[in-house]
Design an enzyme around this catalytic site. Sequence first.
Site, PDB file in Angstrom:
ATOM      1  N   MET A  30     -34.333  68.902  -6.655  1.00 24.55           N
ATOM      2  CA  MET A  30     -32.966  68.992  -7.171  1.00 24.55           C
ATOM      3  C   MET A  30     -32.717  67.880  -8.192  1.00 24.55           C
ATOM      4  O   MET A  30     -31.574  67.517  -8.474  1.00 24.55           O
ATOM      5  CB  MET A  30     -31.953  68.926  -6.025  1.00 24.55           C
ATOM      6  CG  MET A  30     -32.010  70.149  -5.132  1.00 24.55           C
ATOM      7  SD  MET A  30     -30.422  70.582  -4.364  1.00 24.55           S
ATOM      8  CE  MET A  30     -30.083  69.119  -3.410  1.00 24.55           C
ATOM      9  N   GLN A  35     -40.153  58.015  -7.203  1.00 25.01           N
ATOM     10  CA  GLN A  35     -41.585  57.947  -6.897  1.00 25.01           C
ATOM     11  C   GLN A  35     -41.957  58.778  -5.665  1.00 25.01           C
ATOM     12  O   GLN A  35     -43.128  59.146  -5.499  1.00 25.01           O
ATOM     13  CB  GLN A  35     -42.017  56.488  -6.724  1.00 25.01           C
ATOM     14  CG  GLN A  35     -42.011  55.696  -8.024  1.00 25.01           C
ATOM     15  CD  GLN A  35     -42.795  56.391  -9.130  1.00 25.01           C
ATOM     16  OE1 GLN A  35     -43.943  56.777  -8.938  1.00 25.01           O
ATOM     17  NE2 GLN A  35     -42.177  56.556 -10.306  1.00 25.01           N
ATOM     18  N   GLY A  36     -40.998  59.072  -4.821  1.00 16.97           N
ATOM     19  CA  GLY A  36     -41.265  59.971  -3.698  1.00 16.97           C
ATOM     20  C   GLY A  36     -41.648  61.356  -4.193  1.00 16.97           C
ATOM     21  O   GLY A  36     -42.621  61.963  -3.723  1.00 16.97           O
ATOM     22  N   HIS A  37     -40.903  61.856  -5.176  1.00 17.57           N
ATOM     23  CA  HIS A  37     -41.258  63.139  -5.784  1.00 17.57           C
ATOM     24  C   HIS A  37     -42.615  63.050  -6.491  1.00 17.57           C
ATOM     25  O   HIS A  37     -43.448  63.950  -6.381  1.00 17.57           O
ATOM     26  CB  HIS A  37     -40.208  63.562  -6.825  1.00 17.57           C
ATOM     27  CG  HIS A  37     -38.847  63.822  -6.273  1.00 17.57           C
ATOM     28  ND1 HIS A  37     -37.789  62.966  -6.467  1.00 17.57           N
ATOM     29  CD2 HIS A  37     -38.362  64.850  -5.521  1.00 17.57           C
ATOM     30  CE1 HIS A  37     -36.716  63.455  -5.878  1.00 17.57           C
ATOM     31  NE2 HIS A  37     -37.033  64.584  -5.290  1.00 17.57           N
ATOM     32  N   LYS A 150     -39.560  63.569   4.546  1.00 12.09           N
ATOM     33  CA  LYS A 150     -38.247  62.941   4.742  1.00 12.09           C
ATOM     34  C   LYS A 150     -37.221  64.000   5.156  1.00 12.09           C
ATOM     35  O   LYS A 150     -36.378  63.755   6.004  1.00 12.09           O
ATOM     36  CB  LYS A 150     -37.779  62.209   3.480  1.00 12.09           C
ATOM     37  CG  LYS A 150     -36.511  61.366   3.747  1.00 12.09           C
ATOM     38  CD  LYS A 150     -36.089  60.575   2.538  1.00 12.09           C
ATOM     39  CE  LYS A 150     -35.345  61.440   1.561  1.00 12.09           C
ATOM     40  NZ  LYS A 150     -34.012  61.858   2.095  1.00 12.09           N
ATOM     41  N   SER A 186     -34.876  58.254  -1.943  1.00 11.21           N
ATOM     42  CA  SER A 186     -34.007  59.425  -1.923  1.00 11.21           C
ATOM     43  C   SER A 186     -33.228  59.483  -3.224  1.00 11.21           C
ATOM     44  O   SER A 186     -32.852  58.440  -3.780  1.00 11.21           O
ATOM     45  CB  SER A 186     -33.031  59.327  -0.741  1.00 11.21           C
ATOM     46  OG  SER A 186     -31.998  60.282  -0.858  1.00 11.21           O
ATOM     47  N   SER A 187     -32.971  60.700  -3.707  1.00 10.51           N
ATOM     48  CA  SER A 187     -32.156  60.844  -4.920  1.00 10.51           C
ATOM     49  C   SER A 187     -30.767  60.269  -4.709  1.00 10.51           C
ATOM     50  O   SER A 187     -30.144  59.765  -5.651  1.00 10.51           O
ATOM     51  CB  SER A 187     -32.062  62.328  -5.300  1.00 10.51           C
ATOM     52  OG  SER A 187     -33.344  62.832  -5.594  1.00 10.51           O
TER      53      SER A 187
END
Length: 279
Positions: A30, A35-37, A150, A186-187
């Site tokens: 979304m 960096q998680g993505h 997550k 998290s975004s």
Amino acid sequence: MKVFRDQASLVEYIAQLKKENKTIGFAPTMGALHQGHMSLYSIAKKENDIIVASVFVNPTQFNNLEDLEKYPRTEENDLLLLENIGVDIAYLPRIQDIYPTETKSKSYDFGGIENEMEGAARPGHFDGVGTVVSELLRQVQPDNAYFGEKDFQQLAIIRKLVEIKNLKVNIHGAPIFRAENGLALSSRNARLTEKEKEEALILYQTLSQVKEWFPTMDYAEIKEKVAQIFENTPYELEYFLIADEKTLKELEEKSPEAHYRAFLVVWISGVRLIDNMAC
């Protein structure tokens, strides 16, 4: 990196790749990428010929209109990150590409897991997730799709969705990507100040404590201790529970065969943050 902004041109290009027998790895997002993505795309690059990313803020998985409006949108930065990590195709669909007639979710029966935790707190949320993911998988036609742990319940829902619809795609779960201090990326973190990000460490610290307590302490006592942690803070504890990783049902009696995970949702300065950790 090729950028597509409508279904027709994407589908045409994907069809050509399929004719060339290219394997396709896909991770939908979304936006407000971090960096998680990027860790998902790094994993996907090792296992596929072509990597596809999508960016679409899905309105039907928001229960709160204000939350939808405040959700961070950072398209220029998102595209830069995707290109730098080596994504081959970025898909930024229009609303009509996902919802051609009306912006409404389909209804799904996920065998009850949709009613636990986030489902109980956000009615209809997983119908929205199922609807958008099903449509994106149909359009992108990936061999492999990647989702972060997550959103552990969402990952379970998507695995169930693929089973229900008999989709020919392998679903891969990726470990939670954390900052050096333990904060899950998290975004929604984009809406926090640096001070609030430090305060958000309370989620990771609490879950780490729960993991330490779990082997020897009674669950009721753990719940009480977690409640006490938040009692004298300005942060609102929405829920904490330990659940069976497979059924997502809250722990009643420990079973040596089961695997358990602790789930925590906290509001910090009006931002809803979630985290989880295997016990």
